[in-house]
Scaffold this motif. Structure first.
Motif: not given
Length: 355
Positions: A119-135
């Protein structure tokens, strides 16, 4: 203290186990669903004790087959990057689900347990960061394979990412403006409110255009039809994973389905109330059935919404034809990007007017 550590370990295992368990269910749903859509039975030839069980054993047979196949590595590949790529895409799919809440906070025995791995206070940014990393996993697979079709798939993935990632990021700005937080559990909790006294304040109600844009971008994010250009079999054979076999091919295959789970979970959390049960807030449920049953009901509600969108991914794949490469680029830059900016502008005007 020991109990707290046990809870932390269990919660840390929830995300990867849940995502992995969803994969064979998705494979079965994909195969049987495509069969029904195309007016054929689908896989039903793996009997157990004389019963076919609607093909439920087929995913198990697929796993055994992929593990037992010969693992071939071509002679002229960049071996280090070739081996790293499938692990990278699977790692991203495993870790992204960690910030998605599958229930409200469970208060029992004087303990407060968030039904969420992190439960982090930057959860949405975390998802976008990792999703971009998957490429990077796809790019490394395409480049390191030393195959022109694989390279073309990697290049398509990079161009595709640029065209839809910007619109995807902008499509959720309206959600952030409305709920004023990046914490996913707070976004889900805020959607338990009612508009006009009867309408759930779900993100899809408050941000219908943002939902449509995010949903379209999610198909490109997961490389699913109609945006499966990095692996379009009719054009580039299998694209970036053409030279992979056995378990390494299975990892790419599995990562696609895990990405579908993550994308569906994000859609449910941002736009469909997450774990919220309409008209039944957590306090009401706890007073009626207790905290444990409340948690189970919320998890079930989240799972039901999640599997609806997993089915929606299957439905679209076997209904909508693949876009051409130029059509995808045009859709991302000429349609989705302007609409996402317009959505932000309109949302800002409305919030300013209502104070």
């Amino acid at each position: 203290m020991v109990l707290e550590y046990i809870i932390m370990i269990v919660k840390a295992l929830v995300a990867p186990i849940a995502v992995v368990c969803c994969v064979p269910i998705e494979v079965w749903l994909e195969r049987r669903g495509s069969g029904f859509i195309q007016d054929r039975p689908g896989p039903n030839r793996i009997p157990i004790f004389g019963r076919r069980n609607a093909g439920l054993i087929q995913p198990v047979a697929d796993v055994v087959k992929l593990f037992l196949k010969e693992d071939i590595i071509p002679a002229n590949v960049n071996r280090t990057l070739f081996l790293l790529a499938p692990f990278l895409v699977v790692f991203v799919a495993f870790t992204t689900f960690a910030v998605i809440p599958y229930g409200d906070v469970l208060e029992i025995g004087g303990m407060t347990i968030p039904l969420q791995v992190a439960d982090v206070n930057f959860g949405l940014l975390y998802i976008f960061a990792l999703a971009s990393f998957s490429v990077y996993g796809v790019l490394l697979a395409g480049w390191s394979s030393n195959n022109k079709y694989s390279l073309m798939g990697g290049l398509r993935c990079s161009a595709q990412m640029i065209s839809y990632e910007i619109a995807m990021g902008l499509s959720v700005i309206g959600i952030l403006m409305v709920f004023e937080t990046l914490r996913l559990n707070e976004i889900a909790r805020a959607q338990g409110n009612l508009l006009f006294g009867f309408l759930p304040a779900w993100g899809v109600v408050l941000q219908p255009l943002g939902f449509i844009l995010f949903l379209v971008a999610a198909f490109a994010e997961t490389n699913r039809t109609p945006f499966d250009l990095p692996e379009a079999d009719s054009e580039i054979v299998a694209g970036y994973h053409l030279e992979y076999s056995s378990i390494k091919f299975a990892m790419f295959f599995m990562a696609e389905y895990m990405a579908m789970v993550v994308a569906s979970g994000v859609i449910v959390t941002l736009f469909f109330g997450g774990w919220q049960i309409p008209w039944l807030p957590t306090a009401t449920l706890v007073a009626a059935v207790g905290p444990i049953v409340t948690a189970l009901l919320q998890i079930a509600a989240f799972a039901a919404k999640l599997f609806f969108f997993l089915w929606f991914f299957v439905w679209v794949r076997w209904t909508v034809p693949r876009f051409r490469y130029d059509q995808l680029m045009g859709l991302g830059w000429k349609v989705m990007l302007p609409l996402a900016l317009l959505n932000i502008f309109v949302t800002g005007i409305i919030l300013l007017l209502i104070g």
